[in-house]
Design an enzyme around this catalytic site. Structure first.
Site, PDB file in Angstrom:
ATOM      1  CB  SER A 299    -106.212 -28.103   0.671  1.00  0.00           C
ATOM      2  OG  SER A 299    -106.787 -29.279   1.098  1.00  0.00           O
TER       3      SER A 299
ATOM      4  CG  HIS B 192    -101.848 -30.161   3.224  1.00  0.00           C
ATOM      5  ND1 HIS B 192    -101.339 -29.987   1.958  1.00  0.00           N
ATOM      6  CD2 HIS B 192    -103.122 -30.591   3.046  1.00  0.00           C
ATOM      7  CE1 HIS B 192    -102.263 -30.283   1.080  1.00  0.00           C
ATOM      8  NE2 HIS B 192    -103.348 -30.648   1.698  1.00  0.00           N
TER       9      HIS B 192
ATOM     10  CD  GLU C 158     -97.592 -29.365   1.037  1.00  0.00           C
ATOM     11  OE1 GLU C 158     -96.874 -28.794   0.216  1.00  0.00           O
ATOM     12  OE2 GLU C 158     -98.836 -29.244   1.042  1.00  0.00           O
TER      13      GLU C 158
ATOM     14  CG  ASN D 254    -103.394 -28.964  -2.737  1.00  0.00           C
ATOM     15  OD1 ASN D 254    -103.337 -29.956  -3.459  1.00  0.00           O
ATOM     16  ND2 ASN D 254    -103.895 -28.996  -1.522  1.00  0.00           N
TER      17      ASN D 254
HETATM   18  N1  LIG Z   1    -109.876 -34.326  -0.011  1.00  0.00           N
HETATM   19  C1  LIG Z   1    -108.566 -34.238  -0.093  1.00  0.00           C
HETATM   20  O1  LIG Z   1    -107.940 -34.847  -0.969  1.00  0.00           O
HETATM   21  C2  LIG Z   1    -107.810 -33.409   0.917  1.00  0.00           C
HETATM   22  C3  LIG Z   1    -106.421 -33.580   1.021  1.00  0.00           C
HETATM   23  C4  LIG Z   1    -105.713 -32.835   1.991  1.00  0.00           C
HETATM   24  C5  LIG Z   1    -106.402 -31.926   2.789  1.00  0.00           C
HETATM   25  N2  LIG Z   1    -107.750 -31.772   2.639  1.00  0.00           N
HETATM   26  C6  LIG Z   1    -108.426 -30.797   3.511  1.00  0.00           C
HETATM   27  O2  LIG Z   1    -109.006 -31.493   4.601  1.00  0.00           O
HETATM   28  C7  LIG Z   1    -110.189 -30.804   5.037  1.00  0.00           C
HETATM   29  C8  LIG Z   1    -111.364 -31.762   4.997  1.00  0.00           C
HETATM   30  O3  LIG Z   1    -111.524 -32.258   3.668  1.00  0.00           O
HETATM   31  P1  LIG Z   1    -112.288 -33.631   3.363  1.00  0.00           P
HETATM   32  O4  LIG Z   1    -111.903 -34.039   2.004  1.00  0.00           O
HETATM   33  O5  LIG Z   1    -112.140 -34.567   4.522  1.00  0.00           O
HETATM   34  O6  LIG Z   1    -113.803 -33.095   3.323  1.00  0.00           O
HETATM   35  P2  LIG Z   1    -115.154 -33.891   3.642  1.00  0.00           P
HETATM   36  O7  LIG Z   1    -116.242 -33.143   2.956  1.00  0.00           O
HETATM   37  O8  LIG Z   1    -114.988 -35.341   3.365  1.00  0.00           O
HETATM   38  O9  LIG Z   1    -115.293 -33.746   5.247  1.00  0.00           O
HETATM   39  C9  LIG Z   1    -115.475 -32.532   5.923  1.00  0.00           C
HETATM   40  C10 LIG Z   1    -116.134 -32.874   7.264  1.00  0.00           C
HETATM   41  O10 LIG Z   1    -116.187 -31.684   8.072  1.00  0.00           O
HETATM   42  C11 LIG Z   1    -117.363 -31.796   8.837  1.00  0.00           C
HETATM   43  N3  LIG Z   1    -117.754 -30.529   9.464  1.00  0.00           N
HETATM   44  C12 LIG Z   1    -118.308 -29.438   8.879  1.00  0.00           C
HETATM   45  N4  LIG Z   1    -118.549 -28.512   9.841  1.00  0.00           N
HETATM   46  C13 LIG Z   1    -118.148 -29.043  11.030  1.00  0.00           C
HETATM   47  C14 LIG Z   1    -118.150 -28.581  12.379  1.00  0.00           C
HETATM   48  N5  LIG Z   1    -118.677 -27.397  12.688  1.00  0.00           N
HETATM   49  N6  LIG Z   1    -117.637 -29.384  13.355  1.00  0.00           N
HETATM   50  C15 LIG Z   1    -117.155 -30.592  13.056  1.00  0.00           C
HETATM   51  N7  LIG Z   1    -117.120 -31.094  11.794  1.00  0.00           N
HETATM   52  C16 LIG Z   1    -117.625 -30.319  10.799  1.00  0.00           C
HETATM   53  C17 LIG Z   1    -118.398 -32.286   7.808  1.00  0.00           C
HETATM   54  O11 LIG Z   1    -119.576 -32.798   8.443  1.00  0.00           O
HETATM   55  C18 LIG Z   1    -117.586 -33.372   7.100  1.00  0.00           C
HETATM   56  O12 LIG Z   1    -117.719 -34.641   7.730  1.00  0.00           O
HETATM   57  C19 LIG Z   1    -110.337 -29.594   4.113  1.00  0.00           C
HETATM   58  O13 LIG Z   1    -109.708 -28.476   4.702  1.00  0.00           O
HETATM   59  C20 LIG Z   1    -109.575 -30.041   2.872  1.00  0.00           C
HETATM   60  O14 LIG Z   1    -109.115 -28.959   2.104  1.00  0.00           O
HETATM   61  C21 LIG Z   1    -108.476 -32.498   1.732  1.00  0.00           C
END
Ligand SMILES: NC(=O)c1ccc[n+]([C@@H]2O[C@H](COP(=O)([O-])OP(=O)(O)OC[C@H]3O[C@@H](n4cnc5c(N)ncnc54)[C@H](O)[C@@H]3O)[C@@H](O)[C@H]2O)c1
Length: 285
Positions: free
Chosen positions: A120, A141, A153, A191
């Protein structure tokens, strides 16, 4: 590289499961990876439930639901990513963790495959520098929830090749998304603008400007936003919001981006929003 047919999604949280669901719906074979078989299984179940809702609403047939689910395979084996054309990393927003995982993926992937991060906010150029083939690395993104939100993005790092850029744009379009290009600056376009607004709402809450309900109602009705900023923060995940503010603060070097103390305290308490059942609001199972 010919058009990708198979995709690996690494990190099966909110975003990874959404990306996997949309990719499978667009006809790709999807490998979904997380740290444990239980997490992968839970994510596949959640995808199934999301698709069932679409069937109930008449937006998808039962056969299409079954076909989508049959295209998603769970895995915890790193070697499995060697067989796919395109890898999308969607693990927790933490630079050191992402660098470690990207290095592992880079070593296990096919030479011709593209490696994209759904970060993000973190510099694509810096993440690319830690990989063996930085020219095939890019920011892709997606927005949350992935099945609903149209935008992706696209962020090229300094090292990203034109070929990688074109392949990524084309993949996003094949997944039914509309793309914009953002320069590789902290938080990218969405963001950089959205999360400081959320952070300001948390400052306002901490200073007693209004209740969570009134702050959200004021912003919804007063500025025509579909969700208030505190409800949106809960939806994104307060840990993710804090991580993004940290990246903006550290990398832009301006105190106007300092994370609201209340945001940090909620994260310290493990109140991460909807995904943990409690944030600025409480949520049922
Ligand atoms: N939440 C949002 O609104 C949003 C929007 C766009 C982008 N993002 C980005 O997407 C990414 C994930 O965010 P999210 O909201 O899905 O978080 P989340 O906490 O729901 O999920 C993250 C996942 O990563 C897994 N993980 C951690 N270490 C790992 C590894 N070594 N191997 C495999 N999996 C592993 C965790 O177990 C978890 O299931 C981040 O970079 C976040 O910034 C989030």
């Amino acid at each position: 590289m010919s058009e990708p047919k198979s995709i690996a999604v690494v990190g099966a949280g909110q975003m990874g499961s959404g990306i996997a669901s949309v990719a499978a719906g667009a006809g790709f074979s999807v490998l979904l990876r997380d740290v444990s078989p239980e997490l992968v299984e839970k994510a596949i179940q959640k995808i199934g439930q999301g698709l069932s809702k679409l069937v109930d609403k008449g937006k998808l047939s039962s056969d299409e639901r079954a076909a989508s689910l049959s295209r998603i395979k769970g895995s915890t084996e790193l070697a499995d990513v060697g067989a796919v054309d395109f890898v999308i990393e969607a693990v927790t927003e933490n630079e050191e963790l992402k660098k470690k995982i990207l290095r592992e993926l880079d070593g296990a992937m096919a030479e011709t495959a593209v490696l994209a991060s759904n970060t993000s906010s973190i510099s694509i150029t810096r993440l690319a520098a830690g990989t063996r083939k930085p020219e095939r690395f890019i920011g892709m993104h997606f927005m949350n929830p992935v099945p609903v939100m149209q935008l992706v993005e696209i962020i090229a790092g300094l090292q990203t090749s034109e070929h990688t850029l074109q392949a990524t744009r084309s993949l996003a379009e094949r997944m039914g998304k509309i793309t914009v290009r953002s320069d590789d600056q902290p938080g990218f376009i969405v963001n950089r603008i959205l999360v400081p607004m959320i952070n300001e709402a948390v400052f306002a809450l901490g200073e007693g400007l209004g209740s969570p309900e009134d702050i959200d109602k004021a912003m919804k009705l007063g500025t025509n936003q579909p969700m208030g900023p505190l409800a949106l923060a809960d939806f994104i995940g307060l840990d993710t919001c804090l991580a993004i503010m940290g990246v903006l603060h550290q990398n832009l070097g301006d105190d106007k981006y300092r994370p609201a103390p209340l945001l940090r305290r909620y994260v310290d308490a493990g109140w991460l929003g909807k995904k943990t059942g409690r944030g600025f609001y409480t949520y049922g199972a």
